[in-house]
Design a protein around this motif. Structure first.
Motif, PDB file in Angstrom:
ATOM      1  N   TRP A  64      54.868  48.076  18.183  1.00  0.00           N
ATOM      2  CA  TRP A  64      56.110  47.309  18.047  1.00  0.00           C
ATOM      3  C   TRP A  64      55.849  45.974  17.341  1.00  0.00           C
ATOM      4  CZ3 TRP A  64      60.916  48.031  21.092  1.00  0.00           C
ATOM      5  CH2 TRP A  64      60.964  49.281  21.732  1.00  0.00           C
ATOM      6  N   GLY A  65      56.873  45.489  16.677  1.00  0.00           N
ATOM      7  CA  GLY A  65      56.826  44.136  16.147  1.00  0.00           C
ATOM      8  C   GLY A  65      57.126  43.134  17.252  1.00  0.00           C
ATOM      9  N   GLN A  66      57.011  41.869  16.919  1.00  0.00           N
ATOM     10  CA  GLN A  66      57.239  40.811  17.900  1.00  0.00           C
ATOM     11  C   GLN A  66      58.717  40.542  18.139  1.00  0.00           C
ATOM     12  OE1 GLN A  66      55.147  37.722  15.770  1.00  0.00           O
ATOM     13  NE2 GLN A  66      56.997  37.027  14.700  1.00  0.00           N
ATOM     14  N   ALA A  79      69.278  45.272  28.424  1.00  0.00           N
ATOM     15  CA  ALA A  79      68.366  46.382  28.171  1.00  0.00           C
ATOM     16  C   ALA A  79      68.143  46.613  26.677  1.00  0.00           C
ATOM     17  CB  ALA A  79      68.911  47.651  28.814  1.00  0.00           C
ATOM     18  N   LEU A  80      67.115  47.377  26.394  1.00  0.00           N
ATOM     19  CA  LEU A  80      66.838  47.808  25.026  1.00  0.00           C
ATOM     20  C   LEU A  80      67.904  48.797  24.568  1.00  0.00           C
ATOM     21  CD1 LEU A  80      63.021  48.492  25.486  1.00  0.00           C
ATOM     22  CD2 LEU A  80      64.027  46.529  24.316  1.00  0.00           C
ATOM     23  N   ALA A 131      54.186  50.244  24.652  1.00  0.00           N
ATOM     24  CA  ALA A 131      54.253  51.676  24.944  1.00  0.00           C
ATOM     25  C   ALA A 131      53.215  52.065  25.979  1.00  0.00           C
ATOM     26  CB  ALA A 131      54.050  52.475  23.663  1.00  0.00           C
ATOM     27  N   PHE A 133      57.973  52.518  28.461  1.00  0.00           N
ATOM     28  CA  PHE A 133      57.545  51.228  27.948  1.00  0.00           C
ATOM     29  C   PHE A 133      57.553  50.199  29.066  1.00  0.00           C
ATOM     30  CE2 PHE A 133      57.840  52.627  23.593  1.00  0.00           C
ATOM     31  CZ  PHE A 133      58.819  53.612  23.654  1.00  0.00           C
ATOM     32  N   PHE A 186      67.758  54.670  25.191  1.00  0.00           N
ATOM     33  CA  PHE A 186      66.988  53.990  26.227  1.00  0.00           C
ATOM     34  C   PHE A 186      67.737  54.008  27.552  1.00  0.00           C
ATOM     35  CE2 PHE A 186      63.261  51.981  24.522  1.00  0.00           C
ATOM     36  CZ  PHE A 186      63.495  51.831  23.162  1.00  0.00           C
ATOM     37  N   TRP A 223      56.424  56.880  20.320  1.00  0.00           N
ATOM     38  CA  TRP A 223      56.631  55.519  19.830  1.00  0.00           C
ATOM     39  C   TRP A 223      55.419  54.722  20.299  1.00  0.00           C
ATOM     40  CZ3 TRP A 223      61.039  53.924  17.088  1.00  0.00           C
ATOM     41  CH2 TRP A 223      62.037  54.889  16.977  1.00  0.00           C
ATOM     42  N   ASP A 224      54.821  53.958  19.404  1.00  0.00           N
ATOM     43  CA  ASP A 224      53.618  53.262  19.842  1.00  0.00           C
ATOM     44  C   ASP A 224      53.636  51.757  19.538  1.00  0.00           C
ATOM     45  OD1 ASP A 224      51.550  55.148  17.443  1.00  0.00           O
ATOM     46  OD2 ASP A 224      53.222  53.762  17.109  1.00  0.00           O
ATOM     47  N   ASN A 280      59.514  58.897  26.643  1.00  0.00           N
ATOM     48  CA  ASN A 280      58.576  57.827  26.380  1.00  0.00           C
ATOM     49  C   ASN A 280      58.865  56.713  27.393  1.00  0.00           C
ATOM     50  OD1 ASN A 280      57.169  57.644  23.178  1.00  0.00           O
ATOM     51  ND2 ASN A 280      58.530  59.334  23.720  1.00  0.00           N
ATOM     52  N   GLY A 296      66.593  50.354  32.270  1.00  0.00           N
ATOM     53  CA  GLY A 296      65.441  49.590  32.713  1.00  0.00           C
ATOM     54  C   GLY A 296      65.335  49.490  34.222  1.00  0.00           C
ATOM     55  N   GLN A 303      57.767  46.010  29.660  1.00  0.00           N
ATOM     56  CA  GLN A 303      58.107  44.758  29.000  1.00  0.00           C
ATOM     57  C   GLN A 303      58.020  43.603  29.986  1.00  0.00           C
ATOM     58  OE1 GLN A 303      62.155  44.147  27.537  1.00  0.00           O
ATOM     59  NE2 GLN A 303      61.354  43.054  25.747  1.00  0.00           N
ATOM     60  N   TYR A 361      61.104  50.663  30.824  1.00  0.00           N
ATOM     61  CA  TYR A 361      62.175  51.403  30.158  1.00  0.00           C
ATOM     62  C   TYR A 361      61.711  52.803  29.794  1.00  0.00           C
ATOM     63  CZ  TYR A 361      64.544  46.915  29.454  1.00  0.00           C
ATOM     64  OH  TYR A 361      65.175  45.705  29.640  1.00  0.00           O
ATOM     65  N   GLN A 409      58.082  38.930  25.975  1.00  0.00           N
ATOM     66  CA  GLN A 409      57.197  39.763  25.160  1.00  0.00           C
ATOM     67  C   GLN A 409      57.943  40.976  24.618  1.00  0.00           C
ATOM     68  OE1 GLN A 409      53.570  40.855  27.149  1.00  0.00           O
ATOM     69  NE2 GLN A 409      53.201  38.790  27.926  1.00  0.00           N
ATOM     70  N   ALA A 410      57.389  41.534  23.548  1.00  0.00           N
ATOM     71  CA  ALA A 410      57.891  42.810  23.043  1.00  0.00           C
ATOM     72  C   ALA A 410      57.484  43.924  23.998  1.00  0.00           C
ATOM     73  CB  ALA A 410      57.326  43.076  21.649  1.00  0.00           C
ATOM     74  N   PRO A 411      58.233  45.009  24.008  1.00  0.00           N
ATOM     75  CA  PRO A 411      57.836  46.158  24.835  1.00  0.00           C
ATOM     76  C   PRO A 411      56.468  46.691  24.418  1.00  0.00           C
ATOM     77  CG  PRO A 411      60.109  46.381  24.127  1.00  0.00           C
ATOM     78  CD  PRO A 411      59.519  45.241  23.345  1.00  0.00           C
ATOM     79  N   TYR A 442      63.933  44.480  17.158  1.00  0.00           N
ATOM     80  CA  TYR A 442      62.550  44.921  17.017  1.00  0.00           C
ATOM     81  C   TYR A 442      62.469  46.103  16.054  1.00  0.00           C
ATOM     82  CZ  TYR A 442      61.688  42.584  21.562  1.00  0.00           C
ATOM     83  OH  TYR A 442      61.578  41.695  22.606  1.00  0.00           O
TER      84      TYR A 442
END
Lengths: 112, 122
Positions: B112-114, B46-47, A48, A38, A103, B109-110, A36, A106, A40, A89, A44-46, B96
């Motif tokens: 996401w929250g803020q 990173a995430l 998809a 993403f 993950f 995965w689609d 997957n 990045g 970002q 990512y 902001q949030a990532p 998140y």
């Protein structure tokens, strides 16, 4: 420990094409890792972009595409736009008795 | 449209337990294949994937954090809760929640929250 590696940074000119890659410390990435991708942007949030190697979400711009390349997952941007400047990512799935996801570190994409 | 929102404390002390709630709408955790997971991101870093719970109560955890994490769901309230024990300043991050789905031959995965910024400090 499982590590997923991405290019730390890449630079591309507007209108150009760039490929970001995603490698696994366990060996070649295959479709079974269900890559997957993403995007970002700062603060902001990532968001998809790609799932299961090459599938786009309904909101994913056509210039983004996913593939497997040389044992890695890859994200290609064709006809790059200034608004594509962002961190990207990848996320890989590790199956087995106790599956988990990891993950990558990045890639900071600069459009210059 | 599908939304997710994280809630919980924004400041916790070292050694305390963190409890975060993800409240979602326009999808159900009783639908086959659907799951909700947690991801965090330390400032400027990173995430990091943390945990996931599926519609059938199947749970997945990050191997490195497994001993400190518990994920649960309340299908009737449309909520998923993440509990992380023994918090440390290195756990300071934006947390998140995100929706995931397994169907056909795909894992995705689609939404996401803020995110919620949790600071660990005495």
């Amino acid at each position: 420990q499982t590590v997923v590696t991405q290019e730390p940074s890449l630079t591309v000119s507007p209108g150009g094409t760039v490929t970001l890659t995603c490698a696994s410390s366990t060996g070649a990435v295959t479709s079974g890792y269900y890559p997957n991708w993403f995007q970002q942007k700062p603060g902001q949030a990532p968001r998809a972009l790609i799932y299961s190697t090459s599938n786009k979400h309904s909101w994913t711009p056509a210039r983004f595409s996913g593939s497997l390349l040389g044992g890695k997952a890859a994200l290609t941007l064709s006809g790059v736009q200034p608004e594509d400047e962002a961190e990207y990512y990848c996320l890989l799935y590790y199956g087995g008795a106790q599956p988990f996801w990891v993950f990558g570190g990045g890639t900071k994409l600069t459009v210059l | 449209q599908i939304t997710l929102k994280e809630s919980g404390p924004t400041l916790v002390k070292p050694t305390q337990t963190l409890t975060l709630t993800c409240t979602f709408s326009e999808f159900s955790l009783s639908t086959s294949g659907v799951g909700v997971g947690w991801i965090r991101q330390p400032p400027g870093k990173a995430l990091e994937w943390l945990a996931l719970i599926y519609w059938d109560d199947d749970k997945r955890y990050s191997p490195s954090l497994k001993r400190r994490l518990t994920i649960t769901k309340d299908t009737f309230k449309d909520q998923v809760v993440l509990i992380m024990t023994n918090m440390d300043p290195v756990d300071t991050a934006t947390y998140y929640c995100a929706r995931t789905e397994a169907y056909s031959s795909s894992l995705l995965w689609d939404y996401w929250g803020q995110g919620i910024l949790v600071t660990v400090s005495s």
